[in-house]
Write an enzyme that holds these catalytic residues in place. Structure first.
Site, mmCIF file in Angstrom:
data_model
loop_
_atom_site.group_PDB
_atom_site.id
_atom_site.type_symbol
_atom_site.label_atom_id
_atom_site.label_comp_id
_atom_site.label_asym_id
_atom_site.label_seq_id
_atom_site.Cartn_x
_atom_site.Cartn_y
_atom_site.Cartn_z
ATOM 1 N N ASN A 114 50.752 0.685 71.182
ATOM 2 C CA ASN A 114 49.818 1.480 71.972
ATOM 3 C C ASN A 114 49.626 0.842 73.346
ATOM 4 O OD1 ASN A 114 48.487 -0.526 70.415
ATOM 5 N ND2 ASN A 114 46.530 0.538 70.483
ATOM 6 N N GLU A 141 46.928 1.197 76.283
ATOM 7 C CA GLU A 141 45.659 1.774 76.735
ATOM 8 C C GLU A 141 45.535 1.688 78.258
ATOM 9 O OE1 GLU A 141 42.599 -0.068 74.312
ATOM 10 O OE2 GLU A 141 43.315 1.014 72.531
ATOM 11 N N ASN A 142 44.508 2.356 78.769
ATOM 12 C CA ASN A 142 44.334 2.458 80.212
ATOM 13 C C ASN A 142 42.846 2.419 80.524
ATOM 14 O OD1 ASN A 142 44.132 4.080 82.911
ATOM 15 N ND2 ASN A 142 46.303 3.618 82.642
ATOM 16 N N ALA A 143 42.495 1.840 81.689
ATOM 17 C CA ALA A 143 41.096 1.786 82.114
ATOM 18 C C ALA A 143 40.511 3.197 82.219
ATOM 19 C CB ALA A 143 40.985 1.049 83.448
ATOM 20 N N TYR A 184 40.311 5.817 80.138
ATOM 21 C CA TYR A 184 40.559 5.839 78.690
ATOM 22 C C TYR A 184 41.468 6.968 78.180
ATOM 23 C CZ TYR A 184 36.695 2.423 78.272
ATOM 24 O OH TYR A 184 35.884 1.327 78.379
ATOM 25 N N CYS A 186 49.401 6.283 72.271
ATOM 26 C CA CYS A 186 49.569 5.717 70.926
ATOM 27 C C CYS A 186 50.935 5.049 70.772
ATOM 28 C CB CYS A 186 49.445 6.803 69.875
ATOM 29 S SG CYS A 186 47.769 7.405 69.601
ATOM 30 N N GLU A 201 53.048 5.481 68.388
ATOM 31 C CA GLU A 201 54.069 6.444 67.967
ATOM 32 C C GLU A 201 54.661 7.164 69.184
ATOM 33 O OE1 GLU A 201 51.015 6.011 66.852
ATOM 34 O OE2 GLU A 201 50.794 6.564 64.750
ATOM 35 N N CYS A 208 47.764 9.720 64.384
ATOM 36 C CA CYS A 208 46.680 10.642 64.760
ATOM 37 C C CYS A 208 47.229 12.072 64.811
ATOM 38 C CB CYS A 208 46.075 10.237 66.101
ATOM 39 S SG CYS A 208 47.094 10.669 67.531
ATOM 40 N N CYS A 261 49.817 12.700 67.537
ATOM 41 C CA CYS A 261 51.132 12.092 67.270
ATOM 42 C C CYS A 261 51.850 12.793 66.131
ATOM 43 C CB CYS A 261 50.998 10.601 67.006
ATOM 44 S SG CYS A 261 50.706 9.708 68.553
HETATM 45 N N1 THU Z 1 46.400 4.458 67.898
HETATM 46 C C1 THU Z 1 47.758 4.436 67.743
HETATM 47 O O1 THU Z 1 48.464 3.812 68.543
HETATM 48 N N2 THU Z 1 48.300 5.115 66.706
HETATM 49 C C2 THU Z 1 47.603 5.766 65.744
HETATM 50 O O2 THU Z 1 48.194 6.332 64.833
HETATM 51 C C3 THU Z 1 46.141 5.782 65.793
HETATM 52 C C4 THU Z 1 45.513 5.209 67.016
HETATM 53 C C5 THU Z 1 45.799 3.706 68.995
HETATM 54 C C6 THU Z 1 45.194 4.509 70.090
HETATM 55 C C7 THU Z 1 44.222 3.518 70.702
HETATM 56 O O3 THU Z 1 44.929 2.680 71.619
HETATM 57 C C8 THU Z 1 43.795 2.664 69.516
HETATM 58 O O4 THU Z 1 44.759 2.878 68.506
HETATM 59 C C9 THU Z 1 42.420 3.016 68.983
HETATM 60 O O5 THU Z 1 42.312 4.361 68.734
#
Ligand code: THU
Length: 133
Positions: free
Chosen positions: A43, A45-47, A49, A54, A56, A87, A90
């Site tokens: 994953n 992430e970014n400031a 949000y 993800c 995947e 999620c 994904c």
């Molecule tokens: N996240 C994933 O990378 N994959 C998933 O299947 C569920 C959630 C990440 C997104 C975010 O960076 C962090 O987990 C918390 O939600």
């Protein structure tokens, strides 16, 4: 190593590079293409949000950029008591490149915890066939 052990190792290696300073929740994923090649992602992430991505989705991007478009199996690795089985967004992304019976393997850092098919996680999903006349 078994196929699954290879996938878990690749997903763990990607997970170790996760950029997750906001959630603190690192995730790794590994796709096995129909060719047998592995594509891993974490994953990011970014400031800002909502722009976070993800694991995947990262792995799908790596696979497509490498020239492959058919997923044979998917593995997701994360910590915590709850299963992390991709999620909703994904599951739809995977639907583009996987089949109804494609296995989605859910793991922690040491071992497999559960296994589903894409159809179980995204029943009656919308896919490329829907756009065919
Ligand atoms: N996240 C994933 O990378 N994959 C998933 O299947 C569920 C959630 C990440 C997104 C975010 O960076 C962090 O987990 C918390 O939600």
């Amino acid at each position: 190593m078994s196929d699954i052990a290879d996938m878990l190792a690749a997903a763990n290696a990607a997970r170790a590079n996760a950029h997750a300073p906001y959630s603190g929740f690192a995730v790794g994923s590994c796709l096995r293409g129909k060719s047998g090649r592995l594509y891993a992602g974490c994953n990011v992430e970014n400031a800002a949000y909502p722009q976070g991505q993800c694991a995947e989705a990262t792995a799908i991007g790596v696979m497509v950029a490498s020239g492959e478009k058919a997923i044979a199996a998917i593995l997701v690795v994360a910590d915590g008591p709850e299963l992390v089985s991709a999620c909703g967004g994904c599951r739809q992304r995977l639907r583009e490149f996987a089949a109804a019976d494609t296995p989605i393997l859910v793991a922690d850092r040491e071992r497999m915890r559960a296994q589903f098919t894409l159809e179980q996680l995204l029943p009656h999903g919308f896919g490329p066939e829907n756009l065919k006349p």
